[in-house]
Design a protein around this motif. Structure first.
Motif, PDB file in Angstrom:
ATOM      1  N   GLY A  26       0.789  -1.228   0.000  1.00  0.00           N
ATOM      2  CA  GLY A  26       0.000   0.000   0.000  1.00  0.00           C
ATOM      3  C   GLY A  26       0.812   1.264   0.000  1.00  0.00           C
ATOM      4  O   GLY A  26       0.261   2.367   0.141  1.00  0.00           O
ATOM      5  N   VAL A  27       2.145   1.143  -0.168  1.00  0.00           N
ATOM      6  CA  VAL A  27       3.034   2.308  -0.106  1.00  0.00           C
ATOM      7  C   VAL A  27       3.903   2.350  -1.356  1.00  0.00           C
ATOM      8  O   VAL A  27       4.432   1.326  -1.801  1.00  0.00           O
ATOM      9  CB  VAL A  27       3.950   2.251   1.136  1.00  0.00           C
ATOM     10  N   ILE A  95      -5.224  11.563   9.929  1.00  0.00           N
ATOM     11  CA  ILE A  95      -3.992  10.780   9.856  1.00  0.00           C
ATOM     12  C   ILE A  95      -3.170  10.969  11.125  1.00  0.00           C
ATOM     13  O   ILE A  95      -2.588  10.009  11.656  1.00  0.00           O
ATOM     14  CB  ILE A  95      -3.167  11.145   8.606  1.00  0.00           C
ATOM     15  N   ILE A  96      -3.110  12.189  11.637  1.00  0.00           N
ATOM     16  CA  ILE A  96      -2.396  12.436  12.897  1.00  0.00           C
ATOM     17  C   ILE A  96      -2.968  11.550  14.002  1.00  0.00           C
ATOM     18  O   ILE A  96      -2.222  10.914  14.761  1.00  0.00           O
ATOM     19  CB  ILE A  96      -2.499  13.920  13.296  1.00  0.00           C
ATOM     20  N   ALA A  97      -4.285  11.510  14.099  1.00  0.00           N
ATOM     21  CA  ALA A  97      -4.926  10.690  15.139  1.00  0.00           C
ATOM     22  C   ALA A  97      -4.582   9.221  14.959  1.00  0.00           C
ATOM     23  O   ALA A  97      -4.317   8.497  15.935  1.00  0.00           O
ATOM     24  CB  ALA A  97      -6.436  10.907  15.107  1.00  0.00           C
ATOM     25  N   GLY A  98      -4.573   8.748  13.709  1.00  0.00           N
ATOM     26  CA  GLY A  98      -4.219   7.360  13.447  1.00  0.00           C
ATOM     27  C   GLY A  98      -2.777   7.063  13.813  1.00  0.00           C
ATOM     28  O   GLY A  98      -2.475   6.016  14.406  1.00  0.00           O
ATOM     29  N   PHE A  99      -1.876   7.974  13.485  1.00  0.00           N
ATOM     30  CA  PHE A  99      -0.472   7.792  13.856  1.00  0.00           C
ATOM     31  C   PHE A  99      -0.327   7.710  15.372  1.00  0.00           C
ATOM     32  O   PHE A  99       0.387   6.853  15.901  1.00  0.00           O
ATOM     33  CB  PHE A  99       0.367   8.956  13.332  1.00  0.00           C
ATOM     34  N   ARG A 100      -0.970   8.612  16.077  1.00  0.00           N
ATOM     35  CA  ARG A 100      -0.835   8.630  17.538  1.00  0.00           C
ATOM     36  C   ARG A 100      -1.323   7.307  18.145  1.00  0.00           C
ATOM     37  O   ARG A 100      -0.683   6.771  19.062  1.00  0.00           O
ATOM     38  CB  ARG A 100      -1.624   9.804  18.124  1.00  0.00           C
ATOM     39  N   ALA A 101      -2.439   6.797  17.639  1.00  0.00           N
ATOM     40  CA  ALA A 101      -2.966   5.540  18.167  1.00  0.00           C
ATOM     41  C   ALA A 101      -2.009   4.386  17.893  1.00  0.00           C
ATOM     42  O   ALA A 101      -1.728   3.566  18.780  1.00  0.00           O
ATOM     43  CB  ALA A 101      -4.342   5.251  17.563  1.00  0.00           C
ATOM     44  N   ARG A 102      -1.473   4.317  16.675  1.00  0.00           N
ATOM     45  CA  ARG A 102      -0.606   3.199  16.317  1.00  0.00           C
ATOM     46  C   ARG A 102       0.761   3.274  16.998  1.00  0.00           C
ATOM     47  O   ARG A 102       1.406   2.251  17.217  1.00  0.00           O
ATOM     48  CB  ARG A 102      -0.442   3.152  14.802  1.00  0.00           C
ATOM     49  N   LEU A 103       1.200   4.486  17.307  1.00  0.00           N
ATOM     50  CA  LEU A 103       2.515   4.662  17.912  1.00  0.00           C
ATOM     51  C   LEU A 103       2.457   4.772  19.434  1.00  0.00           C
ATOM     52  O   LEU A 103       3.460   5.102  20.074  1.00  0.00           O
ATOM     53  CB  LEU A 103       3.180   5.920  17.344  1.00  0.00           C
ATOM     54  N   SER A 104       1.316   4.465  20.007  1.00  0.00           N
ATOM     55  CA  SER A 104       1.160   4.625  21.459  1.00  0.00           C
ATOM     56  C   SER A 104       2.156   3.779  22.243  1.00  0.00           C
ATOM     57  O   SER A 104       2.541   4.134  23.362  1.00  0.00           O
ATOM     58  CB  SER A 104      -0.274   4.286  21.881  1.00  0.00           C
ATOM     59  N   LEU A 226       3.187   1.255  12.400  1.00  0.00           N
ATOM     60  CA  LEU A 226       2.207   1.864  11.499  1.00  0.00           C
ATOM     61  C   LEU A 226       1.518   0.810  10.631  1.00  0.00           C
ATOM     62  O   LEU A 226       0.334   0.934  10.316  1.00  0.00           O
ATOM     63  CB  LEU A 226       2.888   2.904  10.606  1.00  0.00           C
ATOM     64  N   GLY A 227       2.229  -0.210  10.218  1.00  0.00           N
ATOM     65  CA  GLY A 227       1.627  -1.303   9.471  1.00  0.00           C
ATOM     66  C   GLY A 227       1.307  -0.968   8.035  1.00  0.00           C
ATOM     67  O   GLY A 227       1.986  -0.160   7.396  1.00  0.00           O
ATOM     68  N   GLY A 231      -0.104   3.175   7.942  1.00  0.00           N
ATOM     69  CA  GLY A 231      -1.092   3.540   8.951  1.00  0.00           C
ATOM     70  C   GLY A 231      -2.127   4.547   8.499  1.00  0.00           C
ATOM     71  O   GLY A 231      -2.857   5.090   9.334  1.00  0.00           O
ATOM     72  N   VAL A 232      -2.202   4.803   7.198  1.00  0.00           N
ATOM     73  CA  VAL A 232      -3.198   5.733   6.668  1.00  0.00           C
ATOM     74  C   VAL A 232      -4.454   4.961   6.348  1.00  0.00           C
ATOM     75  O   VAL A 232      -4.460   4.104   5.454  1.00  0.00           O
ATOM     76  CB  VAL A 232      -2.669   6.466   5.412  1.00  0.00           C
ATOM     77  N   ASP A 233      -5.536   5.234   7.052  1.00  0.00           N
ATOM     78  CA  ASP A 233      -6.788   4.522   6.835  1.00  0.00           C
ATOM     79  C   ASP A 233      -7.401   4.902   5.494  1.00  0.00           C
ATOM     80  O   ASP A 233      -7.243   6.014   5.004  1.00  0.00           O
ATOM     81  CB  ASP A 233      -7.791   4.834   7.966  1.00  0.00           C
ATOM     82  N   ALA A 234      -8.125   3.964   4.918  1.00  0.00           N
ATOM     83  CA  ALA A 234      -8.805   4.219   3.637  1.00  0.00           C
ATOM     84  C   ALA A 234      -9.872   5.271   3.809  1.00  0.00           C
ATOM     85  O   ALA A 234     -10.439   5.423   4.876  1.00  0.00           O
ATOM     86  CB  ALA A 234      -9.422   2.921   3.121  1.00  0.00           C
TER      87      ALA A 234
END
Length: 234
Positions: A26-27, A95-104, A226-227, A231-234
């Motif tokens: 996906g990248v 995206i910021i929120a998603g990054f923060r959750a994944r990098l917790s 991030l995976g 880590g960017v959700d669709a």
């Protein structure tokens, strides 16, 4: 699945090693050897078809004195300077929120703060302090301003994740800005030549190697967390 969900996240980096870390399902990773002008040309020559977000990804110089090598900065926005003065381009809040959750799992080593994007490397503690005073940015790199402007021009979501390498109080060796091959890999010949010309001492090189090693280890850990699709959700 929608066509938007099937599109790739374009990861923009300065170094070949950064691009290799970013790459994955996906990248699509793009690097320009630490040259903002070349990065602009590469982006201008690439269609946005099939791109759903732009992420600036890699290492950075520290501007906030509280940050140490390996600390992760998730950009709230990007400051860029021009003849009209500093300009701020915001990052995508989802995206910021998603990054923060994944990098917790990285805990306090992750901060959300502004980045500064520059056209030439910021080499000295004095120059870093001046840039922080003008922008309030926590770290600086040479790709985020290009990537953010490209995303804004094409109405694409933008984010940036940068890991501190050289901290605010550390000067970079004078040769460091030129010690890259066109493909973004280190130019060992340039490093050896700088040593022979006494443009850098062994101590400075050891510190830079230690700082960059910690930064790249942290960047790898963040990338794993991030995976898929960075880590960017669709």
């Amino acid at each position: 699945m929608s066509p938007r969900a099937e599109a790739v996240v374009l990861a923009v980096a300065g170094l070949a090693r950064e691009a290799r870390i970013a790459d994955g399902p996906g990248v699509e990773a793009l690097q320009a050897g630490g040259r903002p002008d070349r990065l602009r040309a590469l982006l201008d020559g690439r269609s946005v078809d099939g791109v759903r977000a732009i992420v600036s990804f890699g290492i950075a110089g520290g501007l906030d004195p509280a940050l140490v090598p390996g600390d992760v900065v998730v950009a709230a926005g990007i400051w860029t300077e021009s003849g009209a003065g500093p300009r701020r381009l915001p990052a995508s809040e989802p995206i910021i929120a998603g990054f923060r959750a994944r990098l917790s799992g990285l805990g306090s080593r992750v901060v959300v703060a502004d980045l500064a994007g520059v056209e030439a490397a910021v080499m000295t503690p004095e120059a870093k302090a001046a840039l922080r005073a003008r922008t309030g940015a926590a770290a600086v790199d040479m790709e985020s301003q290009v990537a953010a402007a490209y995303a804004a021009a094409h109405e694409l979501p933008f984010a940036a994740l940068r890991v501190v390498c050289d901290p605010a109080e550390r000067a970079l060796p004078a040769f460091a800005a030129k010690a890259l091959k066109p493909n973004g890999d280190p130019d060992i010949g340039a490093v050896l030549g700088a040593l022979l010309r006494r443009e850098a001492g062994i101590g400075a090189l050891v510190r830079l190697a230690r700082d960059s090693g910690e930064a790249f280890r942290s960047l790898g850990r963040a990338r794993a967390l991030l995976g898929l699709a960075l880590g960017v959700d669709a």
